[in-house]
Design an enzyme around this catalytic site. Structure first.
Site, short mmCIF file in Angstrom:
data_model
loop_
_atom_site.label_atom_id
_atom_site.label_comp_id
_atom_site.label_asym_id
_atom_site.label_seq_id
_atom_site.Cartn_x
_atom_site.Cartn_y
_atom_site.Cartn_z
N HIS A 20 30.89 54.13 63.73
CA HIS A 20 30.97 52.75 63.24
C HIS A 20 30.97 52.71 61.71
O HIS A 20 31.82 52.06 61.09
CB HIS A 20 29.79 51.94 63.79
CG HIS A 20 29.83 50.50 63.40
ND1 HIS A 20 30.47 49.54 64.16
CD2 HIS A 20 29.33 49.84 62.31
CE1 HIS A 20 30.36 48.37 63.57
NE2 HIS A 20 29.68 48.51 62.44
N GLU A 21 30.02 53.41 61.11
CA GLU A 21 29.93 53.39 59.65
C GLU A 21 31.10 54.13 59.00
O GLU A 21 31.57 53.73 57.93
CB GLU A 21 28.59 54.01 59.20
CG GLU A 21 27.37 53.27 59.71
CD GLU A 21 27.40 51.78 59.41
OE1 GLU A 21 27.94 51.39 58.35
OE2 GLU A 21 26.90 51.00 60.23
N HIS A 24 33.95 51.68 58.49
CA HIS A 24 33.84 50.91 57.25
C HIS A 24 34.20 51.77 56.04
O HIS A 24 34.96 51.35 55.16
CB HIS A 24 32.41 50.39 57.07
CG HIS A 24 31.98 49.38 58.08
ND1 HIS A 24 32.69 48.23 58.34
CD2 HIS A 24 30.89 49.33 58.90
CE1 HIS A 24 32.07 47.52 59.27
NE2 HIS A 24 30.98 48.17 59.62
#
EC number: 3.4.24.-
Length: 366
Positions: A20-21, A24
């Site tokens: 997820h990170e 980004h």
């Protein structure tokens, strides 16, 4: 819950948070946007590495992670008018960065499903129940039922898939002591109709002397096209079930709040899967990855969805909301999110079996 199984589940959860990170982070760096920090977890750092521009760290509180930008650092040496600051980018660029974590989790879930269906296969629940064992001299054996039979219907009622089929089967049998019931079974390529008379147990409820298992079909892709097709079907099913679950939680929170699971409960669930059949960690990972995506896209403060709401308002108004207001809302949301995380960790830890067994002896109460 064995240590190795728990570590396997923790590893899966950590990978999904990292994915997820990384979504980004990659979306920002590919657009040339400055990033100062990439962190897994919150709180004080356990491990830290300083790159050319970005600090990478693993932190003490495993409730998520974050990507930090120099926009949020008053001591940053980057000029406030630098076009590569996130806040100075067009709304679309910022929306891509904010939504990239959710997209990364969804894409990763799909590839996990492709991996499972290409190597191990999926076990799809089919209507009916499998009879793995028939007790000697039981009502079922007397009626001609054999191990391996698949029960298709009772009393003319077609059985659904597991677990509803088990509930329906047991209910009909228990309500029919000494009353003949018609059972349709599949045996190989044949379909047979049996008449079984349940015998009363000590409580007067009917029993026929069989064990029950879900009727499952293993699907394994034989070519890349099948892998993509089967994975898409499984992906769609998990997304649908996940969104339905969240809607039920939101629409009837009072009755469903106890079902909300924190990291400890998720690890326990994953550990049970790892212990019983490690191959199902693929599907467990896909399920949790999709859940992370759905949670993060919710329009709540401190979540990606909340930041997208601010961007939407900015697009409608032609200017952003005051920065102090946005920061206040996000910080409040973060505190509430961390508080909820701590509460769930404490609650789920206290509900673990070995903790329940330990507490009475520790406190002196029975």
């Amino acid at each position: 819950m064995s240590v190795l199984a728990a570590l396997a589940a923790i590893g899966v959860l950590a990978v999904l948070i990292a994915v997820h990170e990384l979504g980004h982070f990659a979306a920002a760096r590919l657009q040339g946007i400055h990033v100062t920090r990439f962190a897994l977890g919150f709180g004080p750092p356990l491990l830290k590495y300083q790159g050319a521009e970005t600090e990478y760290s693993i932190r003490a509180i495993p409730l998520g992670g974050y990507v930090a930008f120099p926009d949020d650092d008053p001591d940053s040496e980057i000029p406030a008018d630098d076009p590569n600051l996130l806040k100075n980018r067009p709304i679309l660029d910022r929306a891509i960065v904010i939504s990239a974590g959710v997209i990364a989790n969804l894409v990763f879930a799909y590839f996990l499903l492709i991996g499972q269906v290409s190597t191990i296969g999926f076990q799809n629940i089919q209507p009916g129940l499998v009879i793995p064992q028939v007790d000697s001299a039981s009502a079922a054996q007397v009626a001609g039922m054999e191990p391996g039979d698949i029960v298709l219907s009772l009393q003319g009622n077609t059985l659904p898939g597991f677990p509803d089929a088990t509930t329906q089967f047991i209910d009909i049998v228990r309500r029919s002591p000494s009353v003949p019931i018609t059972v349709e079974v599949q045996r190989g390529e044949e379909t047979k109709t049996l008449t079984i008379t349940p015998t009363p147990d000590a409580e007067g409820k009917g029993k026929i002397g069989v064990a029950l298992l879900p009727n499952v079909e293993t699907k394994r892709a034989s070519n890349p096209l099948e892998a993509l097709t089967y994975s898409a079907e499984a992906f769609e099913r998990i997304v649908k079930l996940t969104t339905q679950g969240f809607w039920q939680l939101i629409s009837n929170f009072a009755d469903n709040a106890s079902q909300v699971a924190g990291p400890v409960k998720i690890v326990e669930y994953g550990a049970n899967i790892a212990r019983s059949d490690a191959s199902n960690l693929f599907q467990f990972g896909a399920l949790i990855s999709i859940n992370l995506a759905v949670i993060n896209i919710l329009p709540l403060p401190a979540l990606d969805g909340g930041q997208l709401v601010f961007l939407l308002i900015e697009g409608l108004l032609g200017k952003p909301l005051p920065e102090k207001f946005q920061m206040g809302v996000m910080q409040t949301g973060l505190v509430l999110l961390l508080s909820l995380g701590v509460f769930l960790i404490v609650r789920d830890t206290l509900n673990l079996t070995f903790v329940q067994e330990f507490l009475p002896s520790f406190t002196g109460y029975e």
